[in-house]
Every structure is written in C-alpha cells, then in structure tokens.
Write a protein that holds these residues in place. Structure first.
Motif, PDB file in Angstrom:
ATOM      1  N   HIS A  30       1.006  -1.232  -0.015  1.00 35.38           N
ATOM      2  CA  HIS A  30      -0.051   0.313  -0.023  1.00 35.38           C
ATOM      3  C   HIS A  30       0.788   1.357   0.050  1.00 35.38           C
ATOM      4  CE1 HIS A  30      -2.953  -2.840   1.288  1.00 35.38           C
ATOM      5  NE2 HIS A  30      -2.347  -3.234   2.274  1.00 35.38           N
ATOM      6  N   GLU A  47       2.667  -5.356   4.623  1.00 34.38           N
ATOM      7  CA  GLU A  47       2.209  -6.250   5.758  1.00 34.38           C
ATOM      8  C   GLU A  47       3.190  -7.221   6.023  1.00 34.38           C
ATOM      9  OE1 GLU A  47      -1.630  -7.482   4.298  1.00 34.38           O
ATOM     10  OE2 GLU A  47      -2.135  -5.808   3.406  1.00 34.38           O
ATOM     11  N   TRP A  70      -2.918   1.967  15.463  1.00 33.77           N
ATOM     12  CA  TRP A  70      -3.764   0.897  15.625  1.00 33.77           C
ATOM     13  C   TRP A  70      -4.109   1.049  16.993  1.00 33.77           C
ATOM     14  CZ3 TRP A  70       1.513   0.760  15.002  1.00 33.77           C
ATOM     15  CH2 TRP A  70       2.052  -0.101  16.263  1.00 33.77           C
ATOM     16  N   ASN A  98      -4.103  -9.187  11.490  1.00 34.17           N
ATOM     17  CA  ASN A  98      -5.778  -9.264  11.772  1.00 34.17           C
ATOM     18  C   ASN A  98      -6.143  -8.002  12.593  1.00 34.17           C
ATOM     19  OD1 ASN A  98      -5.750 -11.696  10.118  1.00 34.17           O
ATOM     20  ND2 ASN A  98      -5.475 -12.668  12.201  1.00 34.17           N
ATOM     21  N   ALA A  99      -5.686  -6.642  12.099  1.00 37.20           N
ATOM     22  CA  ALA A  99      -6.114  -5.370  12.676  1.00 37.20           C
ATOM     23  C   ALA A  99      -6.130  -4.329  11.702  1.00 37.20           C
ATOM     24  CB  ALA A  99      -5.042  -5.150  13.875  1.00 37.20           C
ATOM     25  N   TYR A 100      -6.772  -3.613  11.840  1.00 36.98           N
ATOM     26  CA  TYR A 100      -6.854  -2.325  10.948  1.00 36.98           C
ATOM     27  C   TYR A 100      -5.690  -1.395  11.406  1.00 36.98           C
ATOM     28  CZ  TYR A 100     -11.351  -3.537   8.830  1.00 36.98           C
ATOM     29  OH  TYR A 100     -12.293  -4.252   8.193  1.00 36.98           O
ATOM     30  N   ASN A 102      -4.081   2.366  10.627  1.00 38.27           N
ATOM     31  CA  ASN A 102      -4.449   3.641  10.125  1.00 38.27           C
ATOM     32  C   ASN A 102      -3.004   4.663   9.918  1.00 38.27           C
ATOM     33  OD1 ASN A 102      -7.271   3.889  10.614  1.00 38.27           O
ATOM     34  ND2 ASN A 102      -6.449   3.297  12.645  1.00 38.27           N
ATOM     35  N   GLN A 121      -6.357   3.672   5.666  1.00 41.70           N
ATOM     36  CA  GLN A 121      -6.768   2.550   6.691  1.00 41.70           C
ATOM     37  C   GLN A 121      -6.622   1.252   5.757  1.00 41.70           C
ATOM     38  OE1 GLN A 121     -10.538   1.671   8.474  1.00 41.70           O
ATOM     39  NE2 GLN A 121      -9.486   1.891  10.297  1.00 41.70           N
ATOM     40  N   TRP A 122      -5.640   0.455   6.472  1.00 41.84           N
ATOM     41  CA  TRP A 122      -5.498  -0.986   5.683  1.00 41.84           C
ATOM     42  C   TRP A 122      -5.495  -1.854   6.660  1.00 41.84           C
ATOM     43  CZ3 TRP A 122      -1.261   2.531   4.093  1.00 41.84           C
ATOM     44  CH2 TRP A 122      -1.482   3.308   2.555  1.00 41.84           C
ATOM     45  N   TYR A 123      -6.021  -3.053   6.252  1.00 39.65           N
ATOM     46  CA  TYR A 123      -6.231  -4.255   7.178  1.00 39.65           C
ATOM     47  C   TYR A 123      -4.874  -5.120   7.149  1.00 39.65           C
ATOM     48  CZ  TYR A 123      -8.323  -8.184   9.629  1.00 39.65           C
ATOM     49  OH  TYR A 123      -8.730  -9.102  10.362  1.00 39.65           O
ATOM     50  N   ASN A 124      -4.249  -5.335   8.264  1.00 38.89           N
ATOM     51  CA  ASN A 124      -2.946  -6.041   8.256  1.00 38.89           C
ATOM     52  C   ASN A 124      -3.376  -7.581   8.495  1.00 38.89           C
ATOM     53  OD1 ASN A 124      -0.181  -6.598   8.340  1.00 38.89           O
ATOM     54  ND2 ASN A 124       0.091  -6.343  10.609  1.00 38.89           N
ATOM     55  N   ASP A 125      -3.217  -8.203   7.564  1.00 36.07           N
ATOM     56  CA  ASP A 125      -3.479  -9.944   7.654  1.00 36.07           C
ATOM     57  C   ASP A 125      -2.283 -10.629   7.585  1.00 36.07           C
ATOM     58  OD1 ASP A 125      -3.168  -9.630   5.090  1.00 36.07           O
ATOM     59  OD2 ASP A 125      -5.014 -10.301   4.462  1.00 36.07           O
TER      60      ASP A 125
END
Length: 126
Positions: A30, A47, A70, A98-100, A102, A121-125
C-alpha cells in the motif's frame, strides 16, 4: 550470430530494467501521498514484516511525517530532504495481525505542522 547477440542485448536490458524497477514497486502492499497538488511525501506499508517507509519526494523546504496507529499502539516516522527516507519494521514496531492500521501522512516545517495531510486505513492480515 548477429541475431543471437541482438537478443542477448535486449534480454539483458529487460532484465536490468526489471531489477531496477521491481524491488520498490513489488515490496509495498500500500502507499499514500501527501494531499498537496504536487505531492511532497509518500508512505509505503508492506504487511509481511510490518514495514513502513516514509520518503520526502520533493525539494520544497518541507519535511514529511507519517503517524501510524492501531488499537493499542502508535508511532511516528519523519524524513526531510528530497530523496531521503526513513523506515521501520516488525523488529522495532510489531503491528498486530488481523487488525486495521491507520496512517496519517503530512508535511511540516518550522511553525507549521500537519499541512497537506491525508489518511489511509489498511487491514494487516500478515
């Protein structure tokens, strides 16, 4: 023979171009830039490894900062001077999986903070 040499030259050139352009583009999942007309800063997030990199990309007298936060943690990275970057990874700042996450990127200089800011904002998986 001449035909083979020409193919080798083109293949070599394509390989060199791929190697020069691939690491930065392929590494970041990102990115977000400052919100000025000719963006002066960019932040990247990868990520896997929780890599965050912020870069000053314009010789304009402004430095760039990115706040990363976060639920339960935060930090700030800053870089100043055209072409200069700062980065960090999970060894220093472990972002939960598994958290957003910012991001707030902005330009600043003496007397002025948080100019031309933008958020993502991205989701860290990973």
């Amino acid at each position: 023979m001449k035909r083979s040499h020409k193919f080798t030259g083109i293949a070599g050139l394509l390989t060199a171009v791929a190697l020069l352009g691939a690491p930065e583009a392929a590494a970041a999942d990102h990115s977000v830039k400052t919100n000025d007309a000719d963006p002066g800063g960019v932040a990247y997030f990868t990520e896997h490894g929780d890599v965050v990199k912020v870069c000053d990309i314009e010789a304009d007298g402004w430095a760039v900062g990115v706040d990363v936060y976060w639920n339960g943690g935060s930090y700030t990275l800053k870089a100043g001077g055209n072409g200069n970057c700062k980065s960090t990874d999970a060894n220093t700042h472990d972002i939960p999986e598994n958290a957003y996450v910012n991001f707030r990127i902005y330009l600043y200089k003496s007397g002025t903070a948080y100019a031309y800011q933008d958020t993502a904002q991205w989701y860290n998986d990973h």
